[in-house]
Design a protein around this motif. Structure first.
Motif, PDB file in Angstrom:
ATOM      1  N   ASP A 215      -7.864   7.836 -10.437  1.00 25.57           N
ATOM      2  CA  ASP A 215      -7.033   7.587  -9.271  1.00 25.57           C
ATOM      3  C   ASP A 215      -6.888   6.076  -9.096  1.00 25.57           C
ATOM      4  OD1 ASP A 215      -6.598   7.088  -6.249  1.00 25.57           O
ATOM      5  OD2 ASP A 215      -6.200   9.230  -6.477  1.00 25.57           O
ATOM      6  N   SER A 216      -5.728   5.636  -8.668  1.00 28.79           N
ATOM      7  CA  SER A 216      -5.498   4.200  -8.526  1.00 28.79           C
ATOM      8  C   SER A 216      -6.462   3.574  -7.530  1.00 28.79           C
ATOM      9  CB  SER A 216      -4.052   3.928  -8.109  1.00 28.79           C
ATOM     10  OG  SER A 216      -3.756   4.572  -6.883  1.00 28.79           O
ATOM     11  N   ARG A 217      -7.004   4.367  -6.625  1.00 27.05           N
ATOM     12  CA  ARG A 217      -7.990   3.844  -5.683  1.00 27.05           C
ATOM     13  C   ARG A 217      -9.316   3.534  -6.362  1.00 27.05           C
ATOM     14  NH1 ARG A 217      -6.846   8.555  -1.368  1.00 27.05           N
ATOM     15  NH2 ARG A 217      -6.560   9.590  -3.383  1.00 27.05           N
TER      16      ARG A 217
ATOM     17  N   ASP B  55      -3.465   7.868 -11.631  1.00 27.54           N
ATOM     18  CA  ASP B  55      -2.624   8.476 -10.602  1.00 27.54           C
ATOM     19  C   ASP B  55      -2.558   7.619  -9.351  1.00 27.54           C
ATOM     20  OD1 ASP B  55      -2.084  10.576 -12.211  1.00 27.54           O
ATOM     21  OD2 ASP B  55      -3.481  11.979 -11.269  1.00 27.54           O
TER      22      ASP B  55
ATOM     23  N   THR C  79       0.840  -1.197   0.000  1.00 27.20           N
ATOM     24  CA  THR C  79       0.000   0.000   0.000  1.00 27.20           C
ATOM     25  C   THR C  79       0.871   1.240   0.000  1.00 27.20           C
ATOM     26  OG1 THR C  79      -1.753  -1.153   1.198  1.00 27.20           O
ATOM     27  CG2 THR C  79      -1.836   1.234   1.202  1.00 27.20           C
ATOM     28  N   GLN C  80       0.533   2.157  -0.878  1.00 27.98           N
ATOM     29  CA  GLN C  80       1.277   3.413  -0.977  1.00 27.98           C
ATOM     30  C   GLN C  80       0.277   4.554  -1.064  1.00 27.98           C
ATOM     31  OE1 GLN C  80       4.749   3.536  -3.663  1.00 27.98           O
ATOM     32  NE2 GLN C  80       3.862   5.388  -4.546  1.00 27.98           N
ATOM     33  N   ASP C  81       0.346   5.478  -0.113  1.00 26.24           N
ATOM     34  CA  ASP C  81      -0.613   6.586  -0.051  1.00 26.24           C
ATOM     35  C   ASP C  81      -2.047   6.077  -0.046  1.00 26.24           C
ATOM     36  OD1 ASP C  81       1.513   8.401  -0.134  1.00 26.24           O
ATOM     37  OD2 ASP C  81       1.503   8.443  -2.330  1.00 26.24           O
ATOM     38  N   ASN C  82      -2.277   5.034   0.759  1.00 25.53           N
ATOM     39  CA  ASN C  82      -3.599   4.428   0.912  1.00 25.53           C
ATOM     40  C   ASN C  82      -4.127   3.782  -0.372  1.00 25.53           C
ATOM     41  OD1 ASN C  82      -3.859   5.206   3.675  1.00 25.53           O
ATOM     42  ND2 ASN C  82      -4.433   7.286   3.000  1.00 25.53           N
ATOM     43  N   SER C  83      -3.243   3.512  -1.332  1.00 22.31           N
ATOM     44  CA  SER C  83      -3.639   2.891  -2.588  1.00 22.31           C
ATOM     45  C   SER C  83      -2.839   1.606  -2.794  1.00 22.31           C
ATOM     46  CB  SER C  83      -3.387   3.834  -3.774  1.00 22.31           C
ATOM     47  OG  SER C  83      -4.148   5.017  -3.637  1.00 22.31           O
TER      48      SER C  83
ATOM     49  N   LYS D 173       0.389   0.244 -10.957  1.00 25.78           N
ATOM     50  CA  LYS D 173      -0.850   0.593 -10.269  1.00 25.78           C
ATOM     51  C   LYS D 173      -2.006  -0.309 -10.686  1.00 25.78           C
ATOM     52  CE  LYS D 173       0.807   5.294  -9.850  1.00 25.78           C
ATOM     53  NZ  LYS D 173       0.723   6.685 -10.324  1.00 25.78           N
TER      54      LYS D 173
END
Length: 416
Positions: free
Chosen positions: A333-335, A416, A131-135, A151
């Motif tokens: 966004d990747s999320r 992103d 997980t990176q930046d909550n993603s 991603k």
């Protein structure tokens, strides 16, 4: 310290599913990196038949016109019982299928992509997530030591998929049958009608379909012989065994096609499939990782839907990603990737489960080994069930959405 490469989307496998998915993403303004373990595009299988559902998918990818100008549709299939000589006709009441060279299809898709999209001789060794930046982020380790951070990861790496295995999908099982395929070449022209011809007998099914005026795609399916694996890499011996062991059961027309085979195109392989309930109930995705094509739904070739379904997968996945892009004004966004993948999996799960089950049942019925299965094949299957199975080809997977970007996001229509 190893250098870590960063990519927006990584697709493992540059076969039909992988190339088509990359084209779909390109149409949405998203670049993908294709990792292919072979040294070049693989054309194993010589040719394949594409039904109307595949052509609708190729329409959505804006490439169908490059193939329809070369390959003509067939209007009917003739199925001959070699024991009785009885012939049953199956008419294609709607748009008939077209059989194409596999190499032509792969090259048509690959030519739509930037030259640096495919990285050959790239074998995936392992996959991990973090997980990176909550993603969620995927780390792909290649056998040459290369590390790629992505991603989104899409496994299009075939029957024995590394990505599918990582997701926990059950391994495909052997149907107990094997298939021989090849391309026959008649330099002066074969002079045959443009129609599918099949010949069925106890425990075997053979057939051919012209591709062009000079090329014919042919196949032979039977119970897997005990020495099949030993002969797999020797096309001359495979051809000789077929002619000697089954020649007396098959018509001279078919045998002449086999004798004209370009041996460089001749292959034998076991027919594998994933149990339908594994597709229905197992996880086909996790976070930003999913599978497509044979990595998701390996099936026997008895309905001719393997490549067709792979093309459907590419468009459906692209459509779900595109719909999220539209909601996000062209910036994904990747999320948000998980939302697109969940929609894709939900839409495909029932469809491909039916195709896998239908293909297996079709093969089981057509190669009956006792009197009641032969009765079922000749009286029930070809008259009533086969047309129902063929109707699976009249399916529209939809179009890729038109994604328009604002002035702020036009230059950054990526994940992103």
């Amino acid at each position: 310290m190893k250098m870590v490469e960063e990519e927006e989307v990584v697709i493992v496998g540059a076969g039909i599913a992988g190339l088509a998915t990359a084209v779909a993403l390109k149409r949405l303004g998203i670049r993908a990196l294709l990792l292919e373990r072979a040294e070049s595009l693989r054309s194993t299988g010589a040719a394949l038949t594409l039904f109307s559902n595949a052509w609708l998918a190729l329409d959505a990818l804006a490439v169908s016109h490059k193939l329809t100008s070369i390959y003509s549709p067939v209007e009917r299939a003739l199925v001959t019982n070699v024991q009785t000589g009885a012939i049953q006709e199956v008419s294609f009441t709607k748009a008939g299928p077209r059989s194409v060279h596999r190499k032509s299809l792969l090259e048509t898709l690959a030519n739509e992509l930037p030259i640096d999209t495919i990285r050959f001789s790239s074998k995936v060794a392992s996959i991990e997530t973090q997980t990176q930046d909550n993603s969620p982020i995927t780390i792909i380790h290649l056998s040459d030591g290369t590390v790629i951070k992505a991603k989104m990861l899409i496994g299009c790496d075939g029957v024995h998929s590394v990505v599918g295995n990582w997701l926990g999908l059950a391994a495909p099982v052997d149907s107990g049958r094997s298939g021989i395929r090849g391309l026959a070449v008649f330099p002066q022209g074969h002079g045959l009608n443009h129609e599918v011809r099949q010949f069925v007998d106890v425990g075997m099914r053979a057939g051919f379909v012209p591709l062009t005026d000079k090329d014919i795609y042919w196949f032979f399916v039977s119970q897997s012989p005990p020495n099949g694996e030993n002969l797999a890499g020797n096309p001359e011996l495979i051809q000789r065994e077929l002619l000697e062991n089954y020649g007396k059961h098959l018509p001279p027309l078919y045998l002449d096609v086999v004798r004209h085979c370009d041996l460089s195109t001749l292959t034998r392989a076991p027919l594998m499939f994933r149990k339908p309930w594994d597709i229905m109930f197992k996880k086909l995705s996790k976070d930003n990782i999913t599978v497509a094509g044979d990595a998701m739904h390996p099936m026997t070739p008895d309905l001719g839907q393997g490549g067709c379904a792979a093309l459907e997968d590419a468009v459906v996945l692209g459509r779900h990603i595109g719909e999220v892009l539209k909601k996000k004004n062209g910036k994904l966004d990747s999320r948000d990737i998980g939302e697109a993948i969940d929609g894709y999996v939900k839409e495909r799960r029932w469809r491909v489960t039916w195709l896998v089950a239908g293909s297996y049942l079709s093969g089981w019925a057509q190669q009956g080994s006792n009197w009641w299965r032969k009765f079922f094949r000749d009286v029930v299957f070809y008259r009533f069930l086969f047309p129902k199975f063929v109707s699976a080809a009249y399916y529209d997977c939809g179009k890729l959405p038109s994604v328009s970007f604002s002035s702020e996001s036009k230059s950054s229509s990526k994940i992103d």
